[in-house]
Motif scaffolding. Structure first.
Motif, short mmCIF file in Angstrom:
data_model
loop_
_atom_site.label_atom_id
_atom_site.label_comp_id
_atom_site.label_asym_id
_atom_site.label_seq_id
_atom_site.Cartn_x
_atom_site.Cartn_y
_atom_site.Cartn_z
N TYR A 90 0.86 -1.18 0.00
CA TYR A 90 0.00 0.00 0.00
C TYR A 90 0.90 1.24 0.00
CZ TYR A 90 -3.25 3.59 1.63
OH TYR A 90 -4.00 4.74 1.75
N ILE A 91 0.81 2.03 -1.07
CA ILE A 91 1.63 3.23 -1.22
C ILE A 91 0.76 4.43 -0.85
CG2 ILE A 91 2.99 4.62 -2.83
CD1 ILE A 91 3.43 2.09 -4.47
N TRP A 92 1.14 5.10 0.23
CA TRP A 92 0.31 6.18 0.76
C TRP A 92 0.99 7.55 0.60
CZ3 TRP A 92 2.39 9.03 4.81
CH2 TRP A 92 3.49 8.46 5.45
N THR A 93 0.15 8.59 0.69
CA THR A 93 0.64 9.97 0.60
C THR A 93 0.23 10.78 1.83
OG1 THR A 93 -1.34 10.61 -0.64
CG2 THR A 93 0.62 10.01 -1.92
N GLN A 94 -0.97 10.52 2.36
CA GLN A 94 -1.45 11.28 3.52
C GLN A 94 -1.44 10.39 4.76
OE1 GLN A 94 -5.09 13.57 2.80
NE2 GLN A 94 -4.82 13.25 0.59
N SER A 95 -0.62 10.78 5.74
CA SER A 95 -0.46 9.97 6.94
C SER A 95 -1.76 9.84 7.75
CB SER A 95 0.63 10.56 7.83
OG SER A 95 0.32 11.90 8.18
N ALA A 96 -2.61 10.85 7.64
CA ALA A 96 -3.86 10.83 8.41
C ALA A 96 -4.78 9.71 7.95
CB ALA A 96 -4.56 12.18 8.29
N LEU A 97 -4.61 9.26 6.72
CA LEU A 97 -5.50 8.23 6.17
C LEU A 97 -4.89 6.84 6.20
CD1 LEU A 97 -6.76 10.17 3.00
CD2 LEU A 97 -7.87 10.02 5.23
N VAL A 98 -3.64 6.74 6.64
CA VAL A 98 -2.93 5.46 6.55
C VAL A 98 -3.61 4.37 7.35
CG1 VAL A 98 -0.79 4.26 7.10
CG2 VAL A 98 -0.72 6.51 6.04
N GLN A 99 -3.89 4.62 8.63
CA GLN A 99 -4.42 3.59 9.49
C GLN A 99 -5.78 3.09 9.00
OE1 GLN A 99 -2.68 2.17 12.15
NE2 GLN A 99 -4.33 0.67 11.89
N ALA A 100 -6.65 4.03 8.67
CA ALA A 100 -7.99 3.66 8.22
C ALA A 100 -7.93 2.89 6.92
CB ALA A 100 -8.86 4.91 8.07
N SER A 101 -7.07 3.34 5.99
CA SER A 101 -6.95 2.67 4.70
C SER A 101 -6.36 1.28 4.85
CB SER A 101 -6.08 3.51 3.76
OG SER A 101 -6.67 4.77 3.52
N THR A 102 -5.40 1.14 5.76
CA THR A 102 -4.77 -0.16 5.99
C THR A 102 -5.77 -1.16 6.56
OG1 THR A 102 -2.66 0.92 6.42
CG2 THR A 102 -2.88 -1.35 7.14
N ASP A 103 -6.54 -0.73 7.52
CA ASP A 103 -7.56 -1.61 8.11
C ASP A 103 -8.59 -2.03 7.07
OD1 ASP A 103 -6.26 -1.31 10.50
OD2 ASP A 103 -7.62 0.26 11.26
#
Length: 253
Positions: free
Chosen positions: A12-25
């Motif tokens: 999973y390649i992310w750009t916004q840290s605020a969305l990382v946890q929710a997107s990972t789950d």
């Protein structure tokens, strides 16, 4: 994301840290496999081995010169999912195809884009079998006919002994100005003198080689025909040796 259910290993390649946890789950719940996180700005420095992931999810599709790397990170038949696209989907579709992806599709409802790696490793090679035709079939194409009576020229007969003689180096010498065996106006290489010597030697032709059609040549010009080789020369006694200038001798007489 339900279409990717069963993927064993996902990047999973992310750009916004605020969305990382929710997107990972959300990813783990949808696909049920392992999910590894990577920041988009660190992708070029990543040291993952080739063909590591079954699925790569990109949060922001604005990747620069990274599609070829993503292709190598995927296993054969692996999927790439661009979750957020900033720009024209068709533009990304073209870029992915040029990078080697296949089955590039655009979801018109949410603007996401899915692509697939071909079912082979990047850089794979296979030997082509263009030459696996029978020898008999190949050779028969070039035969004029099938009777076997064609006569071939013996290559040894193309040259005779005269052709094989080594030429005289002097005869090959040419003028550096004209490029021919002809002296230039101000010749200083010696070719002019050489040509004059050859001409003088040729001019010393014995009258015994000259033939007269009337037999009156020795009497003088009054008795000579218009083509006489002795025109302009004084009379001489029959049998007397007379040398003719090369320009006066006519070989046809």
């Amino acid at each position: 994301m339900e279409q990717f259910k069963g993927a064993a290993k996902t990047l999973y390649i992310w750009t916004q840290s605020a969305l990382v946890q929710a997107s990972t789950d959300k990813l783990k719940e949808a696909i049920g496999g392992e999910v590894i996180l990577e920041n988009i700005n660190r992708l070029t420095f990543a040291t993952y081995g080739e063909s590591t992931f079954d699925l790569i999810v990109v949060e922001n599709a604005q990747l620069t010169d990274a599609y070829d790397k993503l292709l190598r990170l995927l296993q054969p038949n692996g999927k790439l999912y661009l979750a957020t696209i900033f720009g024209t989907p068709e533009m990304f579709q073209q870029e992915l195809k040029l990078s080697g992806f296949i089955n590039v599709t655009i979801n018109k409802e949410d603007g996401t884009l899915t692509a697939q790696k071909p079912n082979y490793e990047t850089g794979s090679a296979v030997k082509l079998s263009f030459g696996k035709h029978s020898t008999q079939k190949t050779t028969s194409i070039w035969k004029v006919n099938g009777d076997g009576d064609e006569e071939l020229i013996d290559e040894d007969d193309l040259l005779d002994e005269e052709d094989k003689k080594k030429p005289d180096p002097e005869s090959l010498r040419v003028c550096g100005t004209t490029g021919k065996r002809k002296a230039c106006k101000n010749c200083s290489c010696g070719l002019a003198e050489e040509l004059e010597s050859e001409a003088a030697q040729k001019a010393k032709t014995d009258t015994a080689n000259a033939k007269s059609s009337c037999g009156s040549c020795y009497l003088g010009d009054a008795f000579r025909c218009s083509t006489c080789p002795y025109l302009g020369m004084p009379a001489f006694k029959p049998g007397e040796k007379v040398e003719l200038a090369g320009n006066l001798l006519n070989d046809d007489i």
